[in-house]
Design a protein around this motif. Sequence first.
Motif, PDB file in Angstrom:
ATOM      1  N   GLU A   1      11.057  25.374 -28.889  1.00 20.91           N
ATOM      2  CA  GLU A   1       9.186  25.150 -27.923  1.00 20.91           C
ATOM      3  C   GLU A   1       9.054  24.075 -28.139  1.00 20.91           C
ATOM      4  O   GLU A   1       8.602  22.945 -27.886  1.00 20.91           O
ATOM      5  N   GLY A   2       8.907  23.881 -29.864  1.00 20.87           N
ATOM      6  CA  GLY A   2       8.938  22.731 -30.760  1.00 20.87           C
ATOM      7  C   GLY A   2       9.320  20.783 -29.951  1.00 20.87           C
ATOM      8  O   GLY A   2       8.548  19.783 -29.733  1.00 20.87           O
ATOM      9  N   ILE A   3      10.629  20.607 -29.760  1.00 21.96           N
ATOM     10  CA  ILE A   3      11.281  20.275 -28.714  1.00 21.96           C
ATOM     11  C   ILE A   3      10.616  19.918 -27.426  1.00 21.96           C
ATOM     12  O   ILE A   3      10.464  18.782 -26.761  1.00 21.96           O
ATOM     13  N   LYS A   4      10.172  21.071 -26.675  1.00 19.00           N
ATOM     14  CA  LYS A   4       9.872  20.888 -25.370  1.00 19.00           C
ATOM     15  C   LYS A   4       7.893  20.480 -25.578  1.00 19.00           C
ATOM     16  O   LYS A   4       7.919  19.193 -24.999  1.00 19.00           O
ATOM     17  N   GLN A   5       7.662  20.566 -26.615  1.00 22.90           N
ATOM     18  CA  GLN A   5       6.362  20.408 -26.856  1.00 22.90           C
ATOM     19  C   GLN A   5       5.911  19.315 -27.401  1.00 22.90           C
ATOM     20  O   GLN A   5       5.334  17.973 -26.896  1.00 22.90           O
ATOM     21  N   SER A   6       6.942  18.432 -27.865  1.00 22.17           N
ATOM     22  CA  SER A   6       7.155  17.318 -28.020  1.00 22.17           C
ATOM     23  C   SER A   6       7.228  15.775 -26.878  1.00 22.17           C
ATOM     24  O   SER A   6       7.213  14.877 -26.863  1.00 22.17           O
TER      25      SER A   6
ATOM     26  N   ARG B   1       6.603  16.914 -23.834  1.00 20.13           N
ATOM     27  CA  ARG B   1       5.058  16.970 -23.269  1.00 20.13           C
ATOM     28  C   ARG B   1       4.379  15.907 -24.078  1.00 20.13           C
ATOM     29  O   ARG B   1       3.679  14.529 -23.118  1.00 20.13           O
ATOM     30  N   GLU B   2       4.533  15.580 -25.354  1.00 20.65           N
ATOM     31  CA  GLU B   2       3.505  14.460 -26.086  1.00 20.65           C
ATOM     32  C   GLU B   2       3.736  13.023 -25.811  1.00 20.65           C
ATOM     33  O   GLU B   2       2.916  12.520 -24.749  1.00 20.65           O
ATOM     34  N   CYS B   3       4.790  13.099 -25.290  1.00 17.11           N
ATOM     35  CA  CYS B   3       5.390  11.565 -25.339  1.00 17.11           C
ATOM     36  C   CYS B   3       5.535  11.756 -23.433  1.00 17.11           C
ATOM     37  O   CYS B   3       5.222   9.991 -23.484  1.00 17.11           O
ATOM     38  N   ILE B   4       5.519  11.750 -22.761  1.00 13.94           N
ATOM     39  CA  ILE B   4       5.488  12.146 -21.040  1.00 13.94           C
ATOM     40  C   ILE B   4       3.276  12.251 -21.829  1.00 13.94           C
ATOM     41  O   ILE B   4       3.499  10.695 -20.271  1.00 13.94           O
ATOM     42  N   GLU B   5       2.939  12.026 -21.636  1.00  8.36           N
ATOM     43  CA  GLU B   5       1.400  12.515 -21.984  1.00  8.36           C
ATOM     44  C   GLU B   5       1.354  10.852 -22.816  1.00  8.36           C
ATOM     45  O   GLU B   5       0.576  10.248 -21.692  1.00  8.36           O
ATOM     46  N   GLU B   6       1.553  10.342 -23.164  1.00  2.30           N
ATOM     47  CA  GLU B   6       1.234   8.977 -24.157  1.00  2.30           C
ATOM     48  C   GLU B   6       2.198   8.245 -23.002  1.00  2.30           C
ATOM     49  O   GLU B   6       1.291   6.685 -23.103  1.00  2.30           O
ATOM     50  N   CYS B   7       2.842   8.283 -22.146  1.00  2.00           N
ATOM     51  CA  CYS B   7       3.406   7.098 -21.027  1.00  2.00           C
ATOM     52  C   CYS B   7       1.950   6.801 -20.546  1.00  2.00           C
ATOM     53  O   CYS B   7       2.452   5.668 -19.867  1.00  2.00           O
ATOM     54  N   TYR B   8       1.598   7.410 -20.191  1.00  2.00           N
ATOM     55  CA  TYR B   8       0.044   7.846 -18.452  1.00  2.00           C
ATOM     56  C   TYR B   8      -1.344   7.267 -19.431  1.00  2.00           C
ATOM     57  O   TYR B   8      -1.827   6.642 -19.484  1.00  2.00           O
ATOM     58  N   THR B   9      -0.773   6.905 -20.865  1.00  2.00           N
ATOM     59  CA  THR B   9      -2.071   7.107 -21.751  1.00  2.00           C
ATOM     60  C   THR B   9      -2.108   5.763 -22.643  1.00  2.00           C
ATOM     61  O   THR B   9      -3.792   4.677 -22.931  1.00  2.00           O
TER      62      THR B   9
ATOM     63  N   THR C   1       7.336   1.180 -25.194  1.00  2.00           N
ATOM     64  CA  THR C   1       7.805   0.969 -26.684  1.00  2.00           C
ATOM     65  C   THR C   1       8.058   2.964 -27.336  1.00  2.00           C
ATOM     66  O   THR C   1       8.654   2.830 -27.322  1.00  2.00           O
ATOM     67  N   LYS C   2       6.090   2.913 -27.479  1.00  2.00           N
ATOM     68  CA  LYS C   2       6.315   4.772 -28.167  1.00  2.00           C
ATOM     69  C   LYS C   2       7.528   5.260 -27.687  1.00  2.00           C
ATOM     70  O   LYS C   2       7.944   6.224 -28.387  1.00  2.00           O
ATOM     71  N   ALA C   3       6.981   5.345 -25.968  1.00  2.00           N
ATOM     72  CA  ALA C   3       8.134   7.465 -25.440  1.00  2.00           C
ATOM     73  C   ALA C   3       8.993   6.243 -25.691  1.00  2.00           C
ATOM     74  O   ALA C   3       9.982   7.440 -26.176  1.00  2.00           O
ATOM     75  N   LYS C   4       9.290   5.674 -25.960  1.00  2.00           N
ATOM     76  CA  LYS C   4      11.429   5.037 -26.225  1.00  2.00           C
ATOM     77  C   LYS C   4      11.634   5.866 -27.029  1.00  2.00           C
ATOM     78  O   LYS C   4      12.467   6.221 -27.946  1.00  2.00           O
ATOM     79  N   LYS C   5      11.070   5.163 -28.724  1.00  2.00           N
ATOM     80  CA  LYS C   5      11.237   5.532 -29.861  1.00  2.00           C
ATOM     81  C   LYS C   5      10.882   6.912 -30.009  1.00  2.00           C
ATOM     82  O   LYS C   5      11.278   7.438 -30.994  1.00  2.00           O
ATOM     83  N   ARG C   6       9.626   7.462 -29.495  1.00  2.00           N
ATOM     84  CA  ARG C   6      10.213   9.158 -29.133  1.00  2.00           C
ATOM     85  C   ARG C   6      11.178   9.754 -28.951  1.00  2.00           C
ATOM     86  O   ARG C   6      11.483  10.792 -29.899  1.00  2.00           O
ATOM     87  N   ILE C   7      11.416   9.019 -28.162  1.00  2.00           N
ATOM     88  CA  ILE C   7      12.908   9.655 -27.047  1.00  2.00           C
ATOM     89  C   ILE C   7      13.812   9.761 -27.886  1.00  2.00           C
ATOM     90  O   ILE C   7      15.036  10.598 -28.431  1.00  2.00           O
ATOM     91  N   MET C   8      14.322   8.478 -28.781  1.00  2.00           N
ATOM     92  CA  MET C   8      14.574   8.793 -29.225  1.00  2.00           C
ATOM     93  C   MET C   8      15.066   9.590 -31.256  1.00  2.00           C
ATOM     94  O   MET C   8      16.249   9.641 -31.417  1.00  2.00           O
ATOM     95  N   GLU C   9      13.488   9.347 -31.687  1.00  2.00           N
ATOM     96  CA  GLU C   9      13.788  10.775 -32.039  1.00  2.00           C
ATOM     97  C   GLU C   9      13.677  12.045 -32.174  1.00  2.00           C
ATOM     98  O   GLU C   9      14.074  12.943 -32.409  1.00  2.00           O
ATOM     99  N   ILE C  10      13.429  11.948 -30.928  1.00  2.00           N
ATOM    100  CA  ILE C  10      14.054  13.434 -30.234  1.00  2.00           C
ATOM    101  C   ILE C  10      15.563  13.919 -30.300  1.00  2.00           C
ATOM    102  O   ILE C  10      16.578  15.073 -30.344  1.00  2.00           O
ATOM    103  N   GLY C  11      16.176  12.979 -29.398  1.00  2.00           N
ATOM    104  CA  GLY C  11      17.604  12.423 -29.717  1.00  2.00           C
ATOM    105  C   GLY C  11      17.820  13.081 -31.245  1.00  2.00           C
ATOM    106  O   GLY C  11      18.975  13.697 -30.638  1.00  2.00           O
ATOM    107  N   ALA C  12      17.928  12.092 -31.938  1.00  2.00           N
ATOM    108  CA  ALA C  12      18.422  12.407 -33.148  1.00  2.00           C
ATOM    109  C   ALA C  12      18.329  14.242 -33.942  1.00  2.00           C
ATOM    110  O   ALA C  12      18.845  14.755 -34.168  1.00  2.00           O
ATOM    111  N   ARG C  13      16.940  14.257 -33.806  1.00  2.00           N
ATOM    112  CA  ARG C  13      16.923  15.501 -33.489  1.00  2.00           C
ATOM    113  C   ARG C  13      17.368  16.669 -33.375  1.00  2.00           C
ATOM    114  O   ARG C  13      17.796  17.967 -33.777  1.00  2.00           O
ATOM    115  N   ILE C  14      18.018  16.232 -31.878  1.00  2.00           N
ATOM    116  CA  ILE C  14      18.590  17.658 -31.082  1.00  2.00           C
ATOM    117  C   ILE C  14      20.078  17.832 -31.502  1.00  2.00           C
ATOM    118  O   ILE C  14      20.616  18.611 -31.153  1.00  2.00           O
TER     119      ILE C  14
END
Length: 436
Positions: free
Chosen positions: A402-407, A409-417, A423-436
């Motif tokens: 659930e925490g991963i899913k929420q992260s 969602r936040e990443c996707i929201e940042e892509c729009y705002t 750049t930030k979304a790409k960094k966050r995706i890498m961070e999430i990938g490392a956590r997975i």
Amino acid sequence: MISQFGFHTGVVKADEQCRVAALARVSTLHEAQMNALANQEQWLCDLIFQHPNWIFDPSKDLFTDEGKTGTTQKGRDGLKELLERAMNKEYDLIIIREVSRLMRCTKDILTIVDDLRLRDVEVYFAAENISSFESSKRFELELRASLAQQESEKLGRRVKAGLQVTKTNGIITSGMNVYGYDYVPKGKNVSGLLVPNEEEAKVVQKIFDMCAKGYGLKQIGMTLKAEGIKDRTGSTTWLPSRLSRILHKRVYYGVLEYNQTETIDAILKARKKKDKSEHTLIRSPYITPLITEETYNKAIKYLVSRTHKNLLGGKDMGGFKLTNDVYVQLIRCECGRRYRRNPGRNNTAVYACNDVWDNGSVNERLKVGGISEGVCTLPGIIDWKLDLYTKKIFESLSIDLEGIKQSLRECIEECYTDENAYTKAKKRIMEIGARI
């Protein structure tokens, strides 16, 4: 009954009316051997025609194998057709001049003779006066078969010894079809030569220079195609596999590479590759180098840096194509190789070790007389089973899904705002990938 050839014919069915076939064979296509084949055929026909009660048509019942070894049945089309027709009881008697003309493998000779006898088909070896229907001749047949095999093995050892001498001196023993060179045949007291083909030599040098400078095989192939450079067939398509074979040839800097394989079974002609450290390198005075050894080593060093390694021992396993399939990316066989996905039926797929896909299973190799030592034995696995296993594994792990899913969602929201969303979304995706 005494034949015109001066020996007693021991054919059991000599006085019966029977359908007769004959088999002739020579091991090479040299002119002398082909003349020997014609003599062999005439010899058989003359013997058969002494028996007016034998039914024989040379155009249909005389089988030949031209330029075929007797140590294996592979490629023996004449023998194969003869046995098929004999097993279907189209013949009652098969005449062969000598035991060695049938085969030079003891096991195969006895198996063929016994199988035919079970179908009431007699085999007669004329020169040795041996009939498969005479039990008293069985020991002599086995002895003759063994001698035929030993003669073949002895010849192989003599040829190998002779080749070893020529290799030591860097002599080119036969015509070498090497791109970049023209072969000049050997003459009296003169070895064969490899001389540069002017146009092809420039292409070879270009391939090595580009590789040494860090160009990939696909880039080299595309460059050659764009420049309209053709190979010997007239094609401008230079596949990476072909370029790799060119880049691995030491002959381009004047060196011959021997002992790359070793014989496992001389009769079955089974061979296996030897480790590169065991290869013998001989610098030949009969080859004009196209490149320097330094250029060759640079090119090979670059290729090795891009080569996929077996995870168990670091052995080179060749290049591999990247894929989006997560199982192919992550799964490794116990032998160290990657898995490959092969689409199956009903929208399914099978994953299996690359060793099995490339070389066949153990049973498939044994059927064709291959070796089974060192062969991967793991069976393939269907995709839905892998999905099930993966699901079970994730369910057993302590992961905050659930925490991963929420992260995410936040990443996707940042892509729009956020104006720097990408750049930030790409960094966050890498961070999430490392956590997975």
